[in-house]
Design an enzyme around this catalytic site. Structure first.
Site, PDB file in Angstrom:
ATOM      1  N   HIS A 151      -2.211  -5.368   1.433  1.00 26.78           N
ATOM      2  CA  HIS A 151      -3.512  -6.010   1.228  1.00 26.78           C
ATOM      3  C   HIS A 151      -3.286  -7.491   0.974  1.00 26.78           C
ATOM      4  CE1 HIS A 151      -7.425  -7.052  -0.467  1.00 26.78           C
ATOM      5  NE2 HIS A 151      -6.757  -7.650  -1.429  1.00 26.78           N
ATOM      6  N   GLU A 161      -9.623 -10.272  -7.917  1.00 28.95           N
ATOM      7  CA  GLU A 161      -8.643  -9.204  -7.707  1.00 28.95           C
ATOM      8  C   GLU A 161      -7.433  -9.355  -8.637  1.00 28.95           C
ATOM      9  OE1 GLU A 161      -9.864  -8.699  -2.976  1.00 28.95           O
ATOM     10  OE2 GLU A 161      -7.834  -9.347  -3.502  1.00 28.95           O
ATOM     11  N   ARG A 203       2.523  -6.775   8.859  1.00 28.05           N
ATOM     12  CA  ARG A 203       1.891  -5.576   9.431  1.00 28.05           C
ATOM     13  C   ARG A 203       2.540  -5.189  10.757  1.00 28.05           C
ATOM     14  NH1 ARG A 203      -4.233  -7.060   7.448  1.00 28.05           N
ATOM     15  NH2 ARG A 203      -4.263  -5.739   5.591  1.00 28.05           N
ATOM     16  N   TYR A 214     -12.294  -1.722  -3.617  1.00 27.58           N
ATOM     17  CA  TYR A 214     -12.807  -1.899  -2.254  1.00 27.58           C
ATOM     18  C   TYR A 214     -14.325  -1.681  -2.187  1.00 27.58           C
ATOM     19  CZ  TYR A 214      -8.208  -2.445  -0.051  1.00 27.58           C
ATOM     20  OH  TYR A 214      -6.972  -2.920   0.361  1.00 27.58           O
ATOM     21  N   LYS A 228       0.819  -1.211   0.000  1.00 29.89           N
ATOM     22  CA  LYS A 228       0.000   0.000   0.000  1.00 29.89           C
ATOM     23  C   LYS A 228       0.859   1.271   0.000  1.00 29.89           C
ATOM     24  CE  LYS A 228      -3.971  -2.253   2.262  1.00 29.89           C
ATOM     25  NZ  LYS A 228      -5.004  -2.135   3.334  1.00 29.89           N
ATOM     26  N   ASN A 286      -2.093   0.256   6.690  1.00 31.64           N
ATOM     27  CA  ASN A 286      -1.577  -1.008   7.221  1.00 31.64           C
ATOM     28  C   ASN A 286      -0.714  -1.804   6.247  1.00 31.64           C
ATOM     29  OD1 ASN A 286      -3.652  -1.862   5.630  1.00 31.64           O
ATOM     30  ND2 ASN A 286      -4.844  -2.820   7.252  1.00 31.64           N
TER      31      ASN A 286
HETATM   32  P1  ATP Z   1      -7.194  -5.655   3.204  1.00 28.40           P
HETATM   33  O1  ATP Z   1      -8.519  -5.968   2.518  1.00 28.40           O
HETATM   34  O2  ATP Z   1      -6.646  -4.310   2.815  1.00 28.40           O
HETATM   35  O3  ATP Z   1      -6.220  -6.771   3.048  1.00 28.40           O
HETATM   36  P2  ATP Z   1      -8.248  -6.588   5.674  1.00 28.40           P
HETATM   37  O4  ATP Z   1      -8.874  -7.663   4.850  1.00 28.40           O
HETATM   38  O5  ATP Z   1      -7.346  -7.009   6.773  1.00 28.40           O
HETATM   39  O6  ATP Z   1      -7.463  -5.573   4.772  1.00 28.40           O
HETATM   40  P3  ATP Z   1     -10.795  -5.255   5.634  1.00 28.40           P
HETATM   41  O7  ATP Z   1     -11.837  -5.479   6.670  1.00 28.40           O
HETATM   42  O8  ATP Z   1     -10.966  -5.887   4.291  1.00 28.40           O
HETATM   43  O9  ATP Z   1      -9.385  -5.659   6.278  1.00 28.40           O
HETATM   44  O10 ATP Z   1     -10.619  -3.685   5.470  1.00 28.40           O
HETATM   45  C1  ATP Z   1      -9.988  -3.137   4.323  1.00 28.40           C
HETATM   46  C2  ATP Z   1      -9.074  -2.026   4.738  1.00 28.40           C
HETATM   47  O11 ATP Z   1      -9.874  -0.950   5.215  1.00 28.40           O
HETATM   48  C3  ATP Z   1      -8.135  -2.352   5.894  1.00 28.40           C
HETATM   49  O12 ATP Z   1      -6.949  -2.933   5.479  1.00 28.40           O
HETATM   50  C4  ATP Z   1      -7.886  -0.998   6.495  1.00 28.40           C
HETATM   51  O13 ATP Z   1      -6.847  -0.318   5.818  1.00 28.40           O
HETATM   52  C5  ATP Z   1      -9.195  -0.282   6.267  1.00 28.40           C
HETATM   53  N1  ATP Z   1     -10.017  -0.344   7.470  1.00 28.40           N
HETATM   54  C6  ATP Z   1     -10.676  -1.408   7.959  1.00 28.40           C
HETATM   55  N2  ATP Z   1     -11.352  -1.097   9.082  1.00 28.40           N
HETATM   56  C7  ATP Z   1     -11.102   0.221   9.309  1.00 28.40           C
HETATM   57  C8  ATP Z   1     -11.506   1.146  10.303  1.00 28.40           C
HETATM   58  N3  ATP Z   1     -12.320   0.792  11.312  1.00 28.40           N
HETATM   59  N4  ATP Z   1     -11.036   2.410  10.204  1.00 28.40           N
HETATM   60  C9  ATP Z   1     -10.234   2.795   9.192  1.00 28.40           C
HETATM   61  N5  ATP Z   1      -9.817   1.961   8.214  1.00 28.40           N
HETATM   62  C10 ATP Z   1     -10.242   0.696   8.266  1.00 28.40           C
HETATM   63 MG    MG Z   2     -10.006  -7.311   3.110  1.00 31.42          MG
END
Ligand code: ATP
Ligand code: MG
Length: 139
Positions: free
Chosen positions: A117, A128, A104, A51, A11, A114
Site C-alpha cells: 500500500h 494513515e 508491484r 479502507y 500486505k 498487490n
Molecule cells: P493501495 O491504496 O492499497 O495503495 P491503490 O491506491 O493503488 O492501492 P486503490 O484504488 O486505493 O489502489 O485500491 C485499494 C486496493 O483495493 C488496491 O490496492 C487493490 O488491492 C484493491 N482493488 C482495487 N481495485 C480493485 C478491483 N477492481 N478488484 C479487486 N481489488 C481491487
Molecule cells: Mg489507494
C-alpha cells in the site's frame, strides 16, 4: 514534515511469500528513511476502517478480508516528495500494468493481492500514519 512522509503497508500476500526483506531493500535503496515500523495484523474491523473510502466499491469485502488475512508490516517513510515518489516506486495498482523495476512488478501477484500500500495524498499520509502509530513510536 508535511509533504515529506508517506504510509506504507507490506500486505499479507507479500509477507506470506517472504518478500518483506526484498521490499524493504527497494525502499531503502530508493532513498526513503524509516520513521516508524511495526509487524502487526489488522482485524477485519480495522482493515475496514483503513479502507473505508472504498466502502461502496464492489471489491470492498474482498479487500477487507484479504487485508486482515495475515500479518502486515506498516511503516512511515520519509523523503522529499514522499507520496508521489513512493507511488512511482510501487507502480500501478494492477501489477499487470506496473512498470519494470517497481515493487508491484517484482512482488505483486494480482490486482487484489498487490504486495504494498502507498498513501495517495499528503492528507491521507498523515491520517494513515496516525492510524498505525503514536507520536512516541516515530524516530
Ligand atoms: P493501495 O491504496 O492499497 O495503495 P491503490 O491506491 O493503488 O492501492 P486503490 O484504488 O486505493 O489502489 O485500491 C485499494 C486496493 O483495493 C488496491 O490496492 C487493490 O488491492 C484493491 N482493488 C482495487 N481495485 C480493485 C478491483 N477492481 N478488484 C479487486 N481489488 C481491487
Ligand atoms: Mg489507494
Amino acid at each position: 514534515m508535511s509533504g515529506n512522509i508517506t504510509l506504507t503497508m507490506i500486505k499479507p500476500d507479500a509477507v506470506r511469500n517472504n518478500h518483506i526483506g526484498g521490499i524493504l531493500k527497494m525502499i531503502n535503496e530508493a532513498g526513503f528513511r524509516i520513521v516508524a515500523m511495526k509487524y502487526t495484523k489488522l482485524s477485519s474491523e480495522k482493515a475496514g476502517e483503513f479502507y473505508a473510502v472504498h466502502k461502496e466499491r464492489p471489491f470492498y469485502g474482498e479487500l477487507v478480508e484479504f487485508m486482515s488475512s495475515g500479518p502486515i508490516v506498516a511503516a512511515i517513510l520519509e523523503k522529499k516528495n514522499a507520496v508521489e515518489d513512493f507511488r512511482t516506486l510501487i507502480g500501478a495498482t494492477n501489477p499487470a500494468n506496473a512498470a519494470d523495476g517497481t515493487i508491484r512488478k517484482m512482488y505483486a501477484t494480482s490486482l487484489g493481492e498487490n504486495a504494498v500500500h502507498g498513501s495517495d495524498s499528503d492528507e491521507n499520509a498523515n491520517l494513515e500514519s496516525d492510524f498505525h502509530f503514536s507520536k512516541v513510536e516515530r524516530f
